[in-house]
Design a protein around this motif. Structure first.
Motif, PDB file in Angstrom:
ATOM      1  N   GLY A   1      22.076 -31.135  22.512  1.00 36.62           N
ATOM      2  CA  GLY A   1      22.243 -30.811  23.921  1.00 36.62           C
ATOM      3  C   GLY A   1      22.304 -29.330  24.216  1.00 36.62           C
ATOM      4  N   ALA A   2      21.999 -28.474  23.255  1.00 34.15           N
ATOM      5  CA  ALA A   2      22.128 -27.029  23.452  1.00 34.15           C
ATOM      6  C   ALA A   2      21.081 -26.495  24.433  1.00 34.15           C
ATOM      7  N   ASP A   3      21.502 -25.485  25.195  1.00 34.71           N
ATOM      8  CA  ASP A   3      20.588 -24.788  26.096  1.00 34.71           C
ATOM      9  C   ASP A   3      19.935 -23.669  25.296  1.00 34.71           C
ATOM     10  N   LEU A   4      18.724 -23.906  24.837  1.00 32.09           N
ATOM     11  CA  LEU A   4      17.996 -22.935  24.024  1.00 32.09           C
ATOM     12  C   LEU A   4      16.750 -22.439  24.750  1.00 32.09           C
ATOM     13  N   ARG A   5      16.804 -22.489  26.066  1.00 29.96           N
ATOM     14  CA  ARG A   5      15.675 -21.995  26.847  1.00 29.96           C
ATOM     15  C   ARG A   5      15.454 -20.510  26.569  1.00 29.96           C
ATOM     16  N   GLY A   6      14.203 -20.174  26.225  1.00 33.61           N
ATOM     17  CA  GLY A   6      13.870 -18.780  25.974  1.00 33.61           C
ATOM     18  C   GLY A   6      14.436 -18.218  24.689  1.00 33.61           C
ATOM     19  N   ALA A   7      14.951 -19.068  23.816  1.00 37.54           N
ATOM     20  CA  ALA A   7      15.530 -18.581  22.554  1.00 37.54           C
ATOM     21  C   ALA A   7      14.430 -18.118  21.607  1.00 37.54           C
ATOM     22  N   ASP A   8      14.751 -17.112  20.805  1.00 34.39           N
ATOM     23  CA  ASP A   8      13.837 -16.680  19.759  1.00 34.39           C
ATOM     24  C   ASP A   8      14.240 -17.368  18.463  1.00 34.39           C
TER      25      ASP A   8
ATOM     26  N   TYR B   1       4.312 -21.392  20.892  1.00 31.41           N
ATOM     27  CA  TYR B   1       3.776 -21.369  19.528  1.00 31.41           C
ATOM     28  C   TYR B   1       4.137 -22.609  18.706  1.00 31.41           C
ATOM     29  N   VAL B   2       4.136 -23.759  19.330  1.00 34.43           N
ATOM     30  CA  VAL B   2       4.374 -25.015  18.606  1.00 34.43           C
ATOM     31  C   VAL B   2       3.047 -25.538  18.078  1.00 34.43           C
ATOM     32  N   ILE B   3       3.039 -26.034  16.844  1.00 33.98           N
ATOM     33  CA  ILE B   3       1.848 -26.684  16.300  1.00 33.98           C
ATOM     34  C   ILE B   3       2.220 -28.084  15.810  1.00 33.98           C
ATOM     35  N   GLY B   4       1.228 -28.933  15.748  1.00 41.81           N
ATOM     36  CA  GLY B   4       1.448 -30.329  15.403  1.00 41.81           C
ATOM     37  C   GLY B   4       2.204 -30.570  14.109  1.00 41.81           C
ATOM     38  N   PRO B   5       1.865 -29.865  13.013  1.00 46.56           N
ATOM     39  CA  PRO B   5       2.562 -30.131  11.755  1.00 46.56           C
ATOM     40  C   PRO B   5       4.068 -29.922  11.822  1.00 46.56           C
ATOM     41  N   GLN B   6       4.502 -28.966  12.629  1.00 48.00           N
ATOM     42  CA  GLN B   6       5.949 -28.755  12.779  1.00 48.00           C
ATOM     43  C   GLN B   6       6.616 -30.021  13.303  1.00 48.00           C
ATOM     44  N   LEU B   7       6.038 -30.577  14.348  1.00 51.88           N
ATOM     45  CA  LEU B   7       6.646 -31.732  14.989  1.00 51.88           C
ATOM     46  C   LEU B   7       6.506 -32.985  14.134  1.00 51.88           C
ATOM     47  N   ALA B   8       5.389 -33.101  13.433  1.00 55.24           N
ATOM     48  CA  ALA B   8       5.191 -34.268  12.573  1.00 55.24           C
ATOM     49  C   ALA B   8       6.226 -34.306  11.456  1.00 55.24           C
TER      50      ALA B   8
ATOM     51  N   ASP C   1      17.438 -28.285  25.072  1.00 51.13           N
ATOM     52  CA  ASP C   1      16.437 -27.738  25.982  1.00 51.13           C
ATOM     53  C   ASP C   1      15.764 -26.549  25.291  1.00 51.13           C
ATOM     54  N   LEU C   2      14.536 -26.755  24.840  1.00 48.32           N
ATOM     55  CA  LEU C   2      13.800 -25.735  24.088  1.00 48.32           C
ATOM     56  C   LEU C   2      12.625 -25.183  24.890  1.00 48.32           C
ATOM     57  N   ARG C   3      12.696 -25.319  26.197  1.00 51.41           N
ATOM     58  CA  ARG C   3      11.619 -24.782  27.013  1.00 51.41           C
ATOM     59  C   ARG C   3      11.533 -23.269  26.861  1.00 51.41           C
ATOM     60  N   LEU C   4      10.300 -22.787  26.684  1.00 50.54           N
ATOM     61  CA  LEU C   4      10.000 -21.358  26.496  1.00 50.54           C
ATOM     62  C   LEU C   4      10.638 -20.761  25.249  1.00 50.54           C
ATOM     63  N   ALA C   5      11.160 -21.597  24.363  1.00 51.69           N
ATOM     64  CA  ALA C   5      11.686 -21.090  23.092  1.00 51.69           C
ATOM     65  C   ALA C   5      10.524 -20.752  22.166  1.00 51.69           C
ATOM     66  N   ASP C   6      10.653 -19.658  21.447  1.00 52.10           N
ATOM     67  CA  ASP C   6       9.629 -19.232  20.481  1.00 52.10           C
ATOM     68  C   ASP C   6       9.898 -19.959  19.170  1.00 52.10           C
ATOM     69  N   LEU C   7       8.979 -20.856  18.788  1.00 54.40           N
ATOM     70  CA  LEU C   7       9.151 -21.660  17.582  1.00 54.40           C
ATOM     71  C   LEU C   7       8.110 -21.336  16.511  1.00 54.40           C
ATOM     72  N   ARG C   8       7.498 -20.172  16.610  1.00 57.37           N
ATOM     73  CA  ARG C   8       6.469 -19.830  15.632  1.00 57.37           C
ATOM     74  C   ARG C   8       7.060 -19.739  14.231  1.00 57.37           C
ATOM     75  N   TYR C   9       6.452 -20.490  13.328  1.00 54.76           N
ATOM     76  CA  TYR C   9       6.864 -20.559  11.929  1.00 54.76           C
ATOM     77  C   TYR C   9       8.266 -21.140  11.727  1.00 54.76           C
TER      78      TYR C   9
END
Length: 275
Positions: free
Chosen positions: A199-206, A247-254, A221-229
């Motif tokens: 339930g954390a508010d992680l909007r815009g988090a790096d 920067y989300v890619i399919g393999p991360q979520l899979a 809430d991970l909207r606009l969070a940078d998830l690259r790598y």
């Protein structure tokens, strides 16, 4: 006169196994673990690979202990190398091209991931000041990927240099995208293994490069969070909102856990094994 719609370049960065020679099933090594039921050396065909380049156990990969296969995505590198680089020839028909084919596959996979990130960045209104540079970087990466396969095997240094230049540009774009959340957490590269972030508010988090293995992100809430790598293996994303995460890619979520309540970017297909 009607203007033709601009095709999102990420459409081309989707695996099409029907146009590939099963490169991921032979070029890549894996080791017996929770992700794979047996060892396989790089360049050795998987024992589940059929003569027609299809997987004999594709529908049962997870029950048979081959979950790692379901989380890999070549981002279109397989069909690019097979069809563009080698004109449809395969390593099975001509074993002499195998080493070059597999080396080119690894390089193009890295370049296609860069292209995905650059396409994501240029798709954001907030990055308008960088659109020219982002498009120029994409053209450079495309040119590198379009080189003859034999050249691709030898361009590790150039690929790394292009990656470093693109990384700097992608970081600038990330700052612009997340500017509306100046107090958001900055945990780039942080060790958040098993973190309790339900339930954390992680909007815009790096969270770029963060280790989020097994983290509880249910309802976060991970909207606009940078998830690259970011490493999301085993992370619980059930009910989380990643609808416009950066920067989300399919393999991360899979590699993570999710459900039908998990909101994903429109460019990412919901992993079929999510409950």
């Amino acid at each position: 006169m009607a203007t033709e719609p601009v095709l999102d370049p990420r459409v081309r960065l989707r695996a099409d196994c029907s146009r590939c020679a099963a490169l991921c099933c032979i070029a890549l090594p894996f080791h017996r673990s929770s992700e794979f039921a047996f060892d396989k050396a790089g360049g050795q065909p998987c024992r589940n690979l059929a003569d027609d380049f299809r997987c004999r156990v594709h529908a049962e990969l997870r029950p048979l202990g081959m979950a790692g296969c379901t989380t890999f995505d070549c981002l279109g590198a397989g069909q690019h190398v097979t069809q563009v680089g080698f004109g449809g020839r395969t390593w099975r028909e001509d074993p002499s091209i195998a080493a070059t084919m597999f080396g080119a596959f690894a390089t193009v996979r890295r370049l296609h991931e860069l292209l995905w990130y650059l396409a994501d960045a240029v798709d954001r209104e907030a990055t308008a000041p960088l659109h020219g540079e982002l498009r120029e970087a994409s053209v450079d990466v495309e040119r590198l990927a379009a080189r003859p396969p034999a050249d691709l095997v030898e361009v590790d240094q150039e690929t790394a240099a292009r990656g470093r230049a693109s990384d700097a540009l992608l970081r600038q774009a990330s700052v612009l995208v997340r500017a509306g959340h100046p107090t958001a957490p900055r945990r780039a590269g942080a060790d958040l293994v098993g973190a309790r972030l339900r339930g954390a508010d992680l909007r815009g988090a790096d969270l770029s490069g963060a280790l989020l293995l097994g983290a509880d992100l249910q309802g976060a809430d991970l909207r606009l969070a940078d998830l690259r790598y970011a490493d999301l293996r085993g992370a619980d994303l059930r009910g989380a909102d990643l609808s416009d995460s950066l920067y989300v890619i399919g393999p991360q979520l899979a590699a993570a856990r999710g459900d039908d309540r998990t909101a994903l970017p429109s460019t990412i297909a919901r992993p079929p094994h999510w409950s």
